[in-house]
Design a protein around this motif. Sequence first.
Motif, mmCIF file in Angstrom:
data_model
loop_
_atom_site.group_PDB
_atom_site.id
_atom_site.type_symbol
_atom_site.label_atom_id
_atom_site.label_comp_id
_atom_site.label_asym_id
_atom_site.label_seq_id
_atom_site.Cartn_x
_atom_site.Cartn_y
_atom_site.Cartn_z
ATOM 1 N N ASN A 55 -4.846 4.890 12.941
ATOM 2 C CA ASN A 55 -5.451 4.989 14.265
ATOM 3 C C ASN A 55 -6.849 5.560 14.066
ATOM 4 N N GLU A 56 -7.784 4.696 13.669
ATOM 5 C CA GLU A 56 -9.129 5.158 13.352
ATOM 6 C C GLU A 56 -10.175 4.336 14.095
ATOM 7 N N PRO A 57 -11.252 4.991 14.523
ATOM 8 C CA PRO A 57 -12.310 4.278 15.241
ATOM 9 C C PRO A 57 -13.224 3.500 14.293
ATOM 10 N N LEU A 58 -13.805 2.429 14.802
ATOM 11 C CA LEU A 58 -14.875 1.725 14.100
ATOM 12 C C LEU A 58 -16.172 2.327 14.613
ATOM 13 N N LEU A 59 -16.863 3.059 13.760
ATOM 14 C CA LEU A 59 -18.090 3.766 14.131
ATOM 15 C C LEU A 59 -19.308 3.027 13.590
ATOM 16 N N PRO A 60 -20.500 3.341 14.116
ATOM 17 C CA PRO A 60 -21.708 2.721 13.555
ATOM 18 C C PRO A 60 -21.858 2.983 12.052
ATOM 19 N N SER A 61 -21.304 4.079 11.561
ATOM 20 C CA SER A 61 -21.392 4.414 10.134
ATOM 21 C C SER A 61 -20.340 3.684 9.293
ATOM 22 N N THR A 62 -19.438 2.930 9.931
ATOM 23 C CA THR A 62 -18.404 2.202 9.200
ATOM 24 C C THR A 62 -19.039 1.123 8.331
ATOM 25 N N ALA A 63 -18.700 1.136 7.046
ATOM 26 C CA ALA A 63 -19.218 0.118 6.123
ATOM 27 C C ALA A 63 -18.573 -1.226 6.445
ATOM 28 N N THR A 64 -19.294 -2.287 6.180
ATOM 29 C CA THR A 64 -18.755 -3.629 6.385
ATOM 30 C C THR A 64 -17.551 -3.821 5.464
ATOM 31 N N PRO A 65 -16.419 -4.291 6.000
ATOM 32 C CA PRO A 65 -15.243 -4.510 5.156
ATOM 33 C C PRO A 65 -15.509 -5.610 4.134
ATOM 34 N N VAL A 66 -14.764 -5.573 3.039
ATOM 35 C CA VAL A 66 -14.934 -6.561 1.965
ATOM 36 C C VAL A 66 -13.588 -7.175 1.599
ATOM 37 N N ALA A 68 -10.908 -7.848 -0.875
ATOM 38 C CA ALA A 68 -10.474 -7.265 -2.142
ATOM 39 C C ALA A 68 -9.750 -8.310 -2.986
ATOM 40 N N SER A 69 -9.161 -9.300 -2.330
ATOM 41 C CA SER A 69 -8.495 -10.417 -3.002
ATOM 42 C C SER A 69 -8.357 -11.532 -1.973
ATOM 43 N N ASP A 70 -7.681 -12.609 -2.339
ATOM 44 C CA ASP A 70 -7.485 -13.705 -1.389
ATOM 45 C C ASP A 70 -6.755 -13.257 -0.133
ATOM 46 N N THR A 71 -5.852 -12.293 -0.289
ATOM 47 C CA THR A 71 -5.022 -11.886 0.853
ATOM 48 C C THR A 71 -5.166 -10.405 1.190
ATOM 49 N N ALA A 72 -6.301 -9.804 0.865
ATOM 50 C CA ALA A 72 -6.488 -8.390 1.167
ATOM 51 C C ALA A 72 -7.931 -8.104 1.578
ATOM 52 N N VAL A 73 -8.071 -7.163 2.512
ATOM 53 C CA VAL A 73 -9.383 -6.707 2.989
ATOM 54 C C VAL A 73 -9.427 -5.198 2.798
ATOM 55 N N ARG A 74 -10.526 -4.710 2.223
ATOM 56 C CA ARG A 74 -10.702 -3.266 2.038
ATOM 57 C C ARG A 74 -11.703 -2.784 3.073
ATOM 58 N N VAL A 75 -11.327 -1.733 3.789
ATOM 59 C CA VAL A 75 -12.211 -1.159 4.801
ATOM 60 C C VAL A 75 -12.234 0.359 4.613
ATOM 61 N N ALA A 76 -13.424 0.930 4.675
ATOM 62 C CA ALA A 76 -13.585 2.385 4.559
ATOM 63 C C ALA A 76 -13.881 2.927 5.950
ATOM 64 N N LEU A 77 -13.043 3.842 6.399
ATOM 65 C CA LEU A 77 -13.188 4.436 7.726
ATOM 66 C C LEU A 77 -13.310 5.942 7.589
ATOM 67 N N VAL A 78 -13.958 6.564 8.562
ATOM 68 C CA VAL A 78 -14.030 8.021 8.582
ATOM 69 C C VAL A 78 -12.828 8.511 9.373
ATOM 70 N N SER A 79 -11.982 9.297 8.739
ATOM 71 C CA SER A 79 -10.789 9.823 9.391
ATOM 72 C C SER A 79 -11.189 10.686 10.576
ATOM 73 N N SER A 80 -10.624 10.385 11.742
ATOM 74 C CA SER A 80 -10.957 11.156 12.938
ATOM 75 C C SER A 80 -10.371 12.569 12.874
ATOM 76 N N LEU A 81 -9.342 12.771 12.064
ATOM 77 C CA LEU A 81 -8.745 14.100 11.928
ATOM 78 C C LEU A 81 -9.441 14.944 10.869
ATOM 79 N N GLU A 82 -9.660 14.345 9.687
ATOM 80 C CA GLU A 82 -10.188 15.107 8.559
ATOM 81 C C GLU A 82 -11.699 15.005 8.401
ATOM 82 N N ARG A 83 -12.318 14.088 9.153
ATOM 83 C CA ARG A 83 -13.772 13.864 9.067
ATOM 84 C C ARG A 83 -14.209 13.507 7.642
#
Length: 119
Positions: A55-66, A68-83
């Motif tokens: 349960n994480e927000p998409l923020l302006p600082s969110t990197a564009t997802p990439v 990772a393989s044919d059937t996987a997407v890697r996304v880096a999010l900033v944890s709303s709890l741990e920052r």
Amino acid sequence: GKEGGKEGGKEGGKEVEARWAERGVGQLRLLVPRDGAGVPRLVMRVEHVGRLILNEPLLPSTATPVRASDTAVRVALVSSLERQPVSYLLRVKMPQEAEALLRAISSHIPAADGARGEA
């Protein structure tokens, strides 16, 4: 899809090696506010149990997802709890689903000026 998070950080002043931990299987949802107020969020609950695992927000600082393989997407999010940044690997069954997921997330990352990003 399946979802895993990369966990790491500092414990007692020492760097702790980041590791992948599978968090569960369930339906991933991209919640977009209808009125334009608020930010889009990625939300996922464990199938049949309902426990919230993402349960994480998409923020302006969110990197564009990439892809990772044919059937996987890697996304880096900033944890709303741990920052702290947390990397998620979202796995799907079909390559077309991974491409659609990549486009959907990318197009809903807000721009720094408040406008929506472009896919």
